[in-house]
Scaffold this motif. Structure first.
Motif, mmCIF file in Angstrom:
data_model
loop_
_atom_site.group_PDB
_atom_site.id
_atom_site.type_symbol
_atom_site.label_atom_id
_atom_site.label_comp_id
_atom_site.label_asym_id
_atom_site.label_seq_id
_atom_site.Cartn_x
_atom_site.Cartn_y
_atom_site.Cartn_z
ATOM 1 N N ARG A 58 1.162 117.193 69.882
ATOM 2 C CA ARG A 58 -0.094 116.945 69.188
ATOM 3 C C ARG A 58 -1.263 117.109 70.162
ATOM 4 N NH1 ARG A 58 0.005 111.753 65.814
ATOM 5 N NH2 ARG A 58 -1.857 112.782 65.048
ATOM 6 N N ALA A 59 -1.328 118.274 70.786
ATOM 7 C CA ALA A 59 -2.323 118.549 71.824
ATOM 8 C C ALA A 59 -3.743 118.456 71.287
ATOM 9 C CB ALA A 59 -2.076 119.921 72.434
ATOM 10 N N ASP A 60 -3.997 119.014 70.100
ATOM 11 C CA ASP A 60 -5.359 118.980 69.550
ATOM 12 C C ASP A 60 -5.807 117.561 69.265
ATOM 13 O OD1 ASP A 60 -5.419 121.726 69.704
ATOM 14 O OD2 ASP A 60 -4.831 122.008 67.596
ATOM 15 N N ASP A 61 -4.927 116.780 68.642
ATOM 16 C CA ASP A 61 -5.264 115.392 68.325
ATOM 17 C C ASP A 61 -5.518 114.582 69.589
ATOM 18 O OD1 ASP A 61 -4.856 116.045 65.670
ATOM 19 O OD2 ASP A 61 -2.791 115.320 65.666
ATOM 20 N N LEU A 62 -4.650 114.743 70.576
ATOM 21 C CA LEU A 62 -4.806 113.996 71.830
ATOM 22 C C LEU A 62 -6.035 114.468 72.606
ATOM 23 C CD1 LEU A 62 -1.093 113.803 72.927
ATOM 24 C CD2 LEU A 62 -2.531 111.913 72.192
ATOM 25 N N GLY A 63 -6.284 115.783 72.582
ATOM 26 C CA GLY A 63 -7.454 116.319 73.267
ATOM 27 C C GLY A 63 -8.757 115.818 72.666
ATOM 28 N N ASP A 64 -8.789 115.671 71.341
ATOM 29 C CA ASP A 64 -9.982 115.137 70.681
ATOM 30 C C ASP A 64 -10.181 113.659 71.006
ATOM 31 O OD1 ASP A 64 -10.395 117.596 69.532
ATOM 32 O OD2 ASP A 64 -9.574 117.028 67.567
ATOM 33 N N ARG A 65 -9.094 112.930 71.027
ATOM 34 C CA ARG A 65 -9.190 111.479 71.247
ATOM 35 C C ARG A 65 -9.352 111.119 72.718
ATOM 36 N NH1 ARG A 65 -5.336 106.824 68.714
ATOM 37 N NH2 ARG A 65 -6.631 105.120 69.414
ATOM 38 N N PHE A 66 -8.649 111.830 73.598
ATOM 39 C CA PHE A 66 -8.693 111.556 75.037
ATOM 40 C C PHE A 66 -8.917 112.857 75.792
ATOM 41 C CE2 PHE A 66 -5.591 108.593 73.122
ATOM 42 C CZ PHE A 66 -6.267 107.404 73.329
ATOM 43 N N PRO A 67 -10.125 113.385 75.812
ATOM 44 C CA PRO A 67 -10.375 114.692 76.439
ATOM 45 C C PRO A 67 -9.977 114.721 77.913
ATOM 46 C CG PRO A 67 -12.363 113.832 75.375
ATOM 47 C CD PRO A 67 -11.334 112.770 75.296
ATOM 48 N N GLY A 68 -9.171 115.731 78.265
ATOM 49 C CA GLY A 68 -8.805 115.958 79.658
ATOM 50 C C GLY A 68 -7.792 115.002 80.250
ATOM 51 N N LEU A 69 -7.216 114.135 79.453
ATOM 52 C CA LEU A 69 -6.296 113.135 80.006
ATOM 53 C C LEU A 69 -4.883 113.674 80.224
ATOM 54 C CD1 LEU A 69 -5.673 110.191 80.808
ATOM 55 C CD2 LEU A 69 -5.102 109.793 78.421
ATOM 56 N N LEU A 70 -4.363 114.403 79.253
ATOM 57 C CA LEU A 70 -2.949 114.774 79.303
ATOM 58 C C LEU A 70 -2.638 115.850 80.334
ATOM 59 C CD1 LEU A 70 -0.430 113.830 77.999
ATOM 60 C CD2 LEU A 70 -0.709 115.553 76.238
ATOM 61 N N ASP A 71 -3.515 116.809 80.539
ATOM 62 C CA ASP A 71 -3.243 117.888 81.501
ATOM 63 C C ASP A 71 -2.960 117.379 82.910
ATOM 64 O OD1 ASP A 71 -3.359 119.908 79.626
ATOM 65 O OD2 ASP A 71 -5.501 120.248 79.923
ATOM 66 N N PRO A 72 -3.801 116.497 83.479
ATOM 67 C CA PRO A 72 -3.489 116.015 84.831
ATOM 68 C C PRO A 72 -2.198 115.199 84.896
ATOM 69 C CG PRO A 72 -5.717 115.355 84.193
ATOM 70 C CD PRO A 72 -5.092 116.011 83.023
ATOM 71 N N ILE A 73 -1.890 114.461 83.847
ATOM 72 C CA ILE A 73 -0.663 113.665 83.843
ATOM 73 C C ILE A 73 0.550 114.582 83.857
ATOM 74 C CG2 ILE A 73 0.756 112.104 82.460
ATOM 75 C CD1 ILE A 73 -1.873 110.799 81.544
ATOM 76 N N LEU A 74 0.544 115.605 83.015
ATOM 77 C CA LEU A 74 1.675 116.535 82.978
ATOM 78 C C LEU A 74 1.765 117.339 84.267
ATOM 79 C CD1 LEU A 74 1.416 117.807 79.306
ATOM 80 C CD2 LEU A 74 3.097 116.226 80.265
ATOM 81 N N ARG A 75 0.626 117.686 84.850
ATOM 82 C CA ARG A 75 0.621 118.468 86.087
ATOM 83 C C ARG A 75 1.120 117.624 87.263
ATOM 84 N NH1 ARG A 75 -4.061 120.718 85.353
ATOM 85 N NH2 ARG A 75 -5.212 119.024 86.267
ATOM 86 N N LEU A 76 0.683 116.367 87.362
ATOM 87 C CA LEU A 76 1.102 115.505 88.472
ATOM 88 C C LEU A 76 2.572 115.115 88.385
ATOM 89 C CD1 LEU A 76 -1.969 113.143 88.818
ATOM 90 C CD2 LEU A 76 -1.193 114.869 90.450
ATOM 91 N N SER A 77 3.078 115.016 87.183
ATOM 92 C CA SER A 77 4.454 114.566 87.034
ATOM 93 C C SER A 77 5.447 115.722 86.985
ATOM 94 C CB SER A 77 4.578 113.744 85.757
ATOM 95 O OG SER A 77 4.274 114.549 84.635
ATOM 96 N N ALA A 78 4.969 116.947 87.109
ATOM 97 C CA ALA A 78 5.864 118.098 87.076
ATOM 98 C C ALA A 78 6.777 118.091 88.291
ATOM 99 C CB ALA A 78 5.054 119.396 87.041
ATOM 100 N N PRO A 79 8.020 118.485 88.101
ATOM 101 C CA PRO A 79 8.932 118.531 89.249
ATOM 102 C C PRO A 79 8.441 119.540 90.270
ATOM 103 C CG PRO A 79 9.960 119.480 87.291
ATOM 104 C CD PRO A 79 8.634 118.950 86.878
#
Length: 87
Positions: A58-79
């Motif tokens: 649900r990238a669009d929904d999360l991006g609207d509600r929390f702009p820019g939050l998910l990308d750094p989390i997924l990038r930092l936690s990547a193996p």
């Protein structure tokens, strides 16, 4: 485990549950529970496609509600890649 599942869903949108779980050594009941929790948290949506469940982040929904939050989390936690070690 859930972070890994979310990362896999973001990398492969519209994949099935079983395709995203390939290579994981987790019982099916545990995996189903993880999918349920991610769905209830609003990170993914699931739709029936024949005998399979399709996972859609649900990238669009999360991006609207929390702009820019998910990308750094997924990038930092990547193996880490094997060649990214210290010299």
């Amino acid at each position: 485990m859930r972070l890994d599942l979310v990362r896999r869903a973001w990398d492969n949108p519209e994949s099935t549950c079983s395709a995203l779980a390939d290579g994981l050594d987790v019982p099916l009941s545990t995996l189903s529970n993880h999918w349920r929790i991610l769905r209830e948290a609003g990170l993914i949506s699931m739709t029936v496609d024949g005998r399979h469940w399709r996972i859609r982040p649900r990238a669009d929904d999360l991006g609207d509600r929390f702009p820019g939050l998910l990308d750094p989390i997924l990038r930092l936690s990547a193996p880490e890649s094997p060649d990214s070690g210290l010299l």
